[in-house]
Design a protein around this motif. Structure first.
Motif, PDB file in Angstrom:
ATOM      1  N   ASP A 151      12.598   8.777 -10.437  1.00  8.62           N
ATOM      2  CA  ASP A 151      13.850   9.498 -10.680  1.00  8.62           C
ATOM      3  C   ASP A 151      14.070   9.743 -12.170  1.00  8.62           C
ATOM      4  OD1 ASP A 151      14.416   9.567  -7.992  1.00  8.62           O
ATOM      5  OD2 ASP A 151      15.618   7.727  -8.020  1.00  8.62           O
ATOM      6  N   SER A 152      13.822   8.701 -12.969  1.00 11.00           N
ATOM      7  CA  SER A 152      14.004   8.835 -14.421  1.00 11.00           C
ATOM      8  C   SER A 152      13.033   9.855 -14.999  1.00 11.00           C
ATOM      9  CB  SER A 152      13.800   7.473 -15.086  1.00 11.00           C
ATOM     10  OG  SER A 152      13.885   7.582 -16.493  1.00 11.00           O
TER      11      SER A 152
ATOM     12  N   ALA B 173       3.013   5.673  -5.934  1.00 10.70           N
ATOM     13  CA  ALA B 173       2.699   5.679  -7.368  1.00 10.70           C
ATOM     14  C   ALA B 173       1.542   6.622  -7.667  1.00 10.70           C
ATOM     15  CB  ALA B 173       2.368   4.261  -7.828  1.00 10.70           C
ATOM     16  N   ARG B 174       0.525   6.637  -6.780  1.00  7.13           N
ATOM     17  CA  ARG B 174      -0.603   7.556  -6.999  1.00  7.13           C
ATOM     18  C   ARG B 174      -0.155   9.016  -6.877  1.00  7.13           C
ATOM     19  NH1 ARG B 174      -3.718   3.456  -4.344  1.00  7.13           N
ATOM     20  NH2 ARG B 174      -3.235   4.353  -2.314  1.00  7.13           N
TER      21      ARG B 174
ATOM     22  N   ARG C  96       0.842  -1.211   0.000  1.00  7.98           N
ATOM     23  CA  ARG C  96       0.000   0.000   0.000  1.00  7.98           C
ATOM     24  C   ARG C  96       0.870   1.251   0.000  1.00  7.98           C
ATOM     25  NH1 ARG C  96      -3.167  -3.061   3.670  1.00  7.98           N
ATOM     26  NH2 ARG C  96      -2.242  -2.001   5.458  1.00  7.98           N
ATOM     27  N   ARG C  97       2.002   1.185   0.681  1.00  4.28           N
ATOM     28  CA  ARG C  97       2.919   2.326   0.695  1.00  4.28           C
ATOM     29  C   ARG C  97       3.450   2.602  -0.714  1.00  4.28           C
ATOM     30  NH1 ARG C  97       8.650   2.180   3.971  1.00  4.28           N
ATOM     31  NH2 ARG C  97       9.530   4.145   3.190  1.00  4.28           N
TER      32      ARG C  97
ATOM     33  N   ASP D 220       8.295  14.471  -6.605  1.00  6.89           N
ATOM     34  CA  ASP D 220       9.255  14.317  -5.506  1.00  6.89           C
ATOM     35  C   ASP D 220       8.892  13.147  -4.592  1.00  6.89           C
ATOM     36  OD1 ASP D 220      10.798  16.482  -6.304  1.00  6.89           O
ATOM     37  OD2 ASP D 220       9.495  17.910  -5.266  1.00  6.89           O
ATOM     38  N   ALA D 221       7.741  12.520  -4.832  1.00  3.24           N
ATOM     39  CA  ALA D 221       7.309  11.403  -3.994  1.00  3.24           C
ATOM     40  C   ALA D 221       8.215  10.199  -4.203  1.00  3.24           C
ATOM     41  CB  ALA D 221       5.862  11.032  -4.319  1.00  3.24           C
ATOM     42  N   ARG D 222       8.632   9.588  -3.115  1.00  2.00           N
ATOM     43  CA  ARG D 222       9.466   8.390  -3.168  1.00  2.00           C
ATOM     44  C   ARG D 222       9.011   7.431  -2.068  1.00  2.00           C
ATOM     45  NH1 ARG D 222      10.435  10.913  -6.942  1.00  2.00           N
ATOM     46  NH2 ARG D 222      12.440  11.400  -7.952  1.00  2.00           N
TER      47      ARG D 222
END
Length: 419
Positions: free
Chosen positions: A207-208, A174-175, A168-169, A183-185
């Motif tokens: 990142d890509s 991804a969402r 879920r994390r 910037d979400a990782r």
């Protein structure tokens, strides 16, 4: 914090499509199948042993009865054919001696019979104790199988929560990336398993994607800066041309090119986060009327309870003018601009915004569909970027009776631009 609690609650609610509950169901089915298989095998094995031992006991009992009768000079345990089960009689006719299990009523017995000297001898052995033992064994097996399921299923649910939570994390990350938060990782995920591999792939993909977008933004800014200097010379040269139809055409094309380069420069500054709001008191209705007037395009402006707002007037003017120009360029008249409180609504009566824009927002160099007209798709992109700078919300929708509707909602005074 509320989102975290919602995710935890969602993970505990049984959902038929949840991987976690599929694992729990699979483990429960595996345990139930194993318990059923073992139960059937044990039941069958115990039954065969009980019948084998019962036959031996019945034969031994008949043999003992005959020996005791012979020793006492008495007749053995005689039996008439009517007293014996038909299957036992048929076996005696073929072999002269046989054993047979009869499962009651009134009680299960094991028969042993022999045809000797034309006389029929038979005894029966009560098998009630063996039956009760088998029934008790079956009950214990079912009871402990259910007890095992009662332990294994909750334990599986708890054990599968950790990988489900990690998945879920990754899904939340991804969402967020899909929504535009590049910037979400997910960050490092412990375990070194498939979930960790998926997490690493999602982060690598982000990142890509971030590098590609940064490269595109730098390229756009570099091209715009490189074009600006020769373009200014071209603008100056075009103004020195003698008057005429060709001169007007050249000057018009040069102005379009200049506006495009200026738009690209503005977008590059927005992308780089270099734009800063300089708020001040603004009469919203008056500014909107002036902005519409400066476009030189026809639009009906109306105001109702318009507020005096604390915002950046230059950026607000830019947003309103871009919305009006877009309504004329890609929509159809009449264009209506309504100021209500702290909200500005711009509506045209054309084909409306395309579904892609409504779903994903405006994108540079995309105008949506052919019926929305031609253009570079930069006007709405700039309007959205400037709205973020001043902390306003810019929403796009289609009117039920046709036409595109853009609604700019200014934040309350004192709200920071990045709120």
């Amino acid at each position: 914090m509320s989102g975290g609690r919602g995710g935890a609650v969602a993970g505990l609610v049984p959902h038929p499509r949840s991987l976690r509950w599929k694992i729990v169901l699979l483990v429960a089915l595996a345990c139930a199948s194993m318990a059923l298989t073992v139960g059937v095998l044990v039941h069958d094995s115990v039954l065969r042993r009980s019948l084998h031992e019962g036959g031996i006991r019945a034969g031994a009992s008949l043999e003992k009865a005959l020996e005791e009768a012979a020793a006492a000079g008495e007749e053995g345990p005689l039996a008439s054919p009517g007293e014996l089960p038909d299957p036992l009689l048929r076996q005696i006719e073929h072999g002269g001696e046989a054993t047979f299990y009869e499962d009651g009523p009134p009680a299960p017995v094991f028969w042993a019979a022999r045809n000797e000297g034309g006389k029929l001898y038979a005894v029966e052995v009560d098998m009630t104790a063996d039956l009760l033992t088998r029934q008790a064994l079956d009950r214990h097996m079912w009871k402990y199988s259910l007890l095992t399921l009662g332990v294994v299923v909750p334990a599986t649910a708890l054990a599968s929560e950790l990988p489900a939570r990690r998945l879920r994390r990754v899904a939340r990350t991804a969402r967020r990336i899909t929504a535009g938060d590049l910037d979400a990782r997910t960050g490092p995920v412990r375990g070194g398993d498939e979930v960790a591999e998926i997490s690493a792939v999602v982060d690598s993909m982000a990142d890509s994607l971030q590098r590609r977008i940064d490269t595109e933004q730098r390229f756009t800014a570099d091209v715009a800066h490189e074009l600006r200097t020769p373009l200014m010379g071209l603008v100056t040269s075009a103004e020195l041309l003698p008057e005429g139809e060709v001169t007007d055409l050249v000057q018009g094309r040069v102005r379009v090119l200049r506006d495009l380069v200026e738009d690209l420069l503005e977008i590059s500054r927005l992308d780089a986060g270099a734009e800063r709001s300089r708020p001040g008191p603004v009469d919203l209705a008056g500014l909107v009327r002036d902005a519409v007037k400066r476009t030189g395009l026809a639009a009906r402006v109306s105001a109702q309870d318009a507020a005096v707002v604390e915002t950046d007037p230059r950026r607000l003017d830019r947003i309103v003018s871009n919305l009006v120009v877009n309504a004329h360029r890609h929509g159809a008249g009449p264009v209506e601009v309504v100021v209500t409180g702290r909200t500005v609504t711009v509506r045209d009566h054309g084909p409306g915004f395309p579904a892609d824009l409504l779903a994903h927002g405006p994108q540079r160099f995309r105008t949506g569909t052919a019926e929305r007209g031609r253009g570079h798709g930069l006007g709405l992109t700039i309007a959205s970027g400037q709205a973020k700078v001043i902390g306003a919300a810019l929403d796009f929708a289609n009117a039920p009776d046709g036409g595109a509707v853009a609604t700019l909602s200014l934040p309350p005074d004192g709200t920071p631009a990045d709120a």
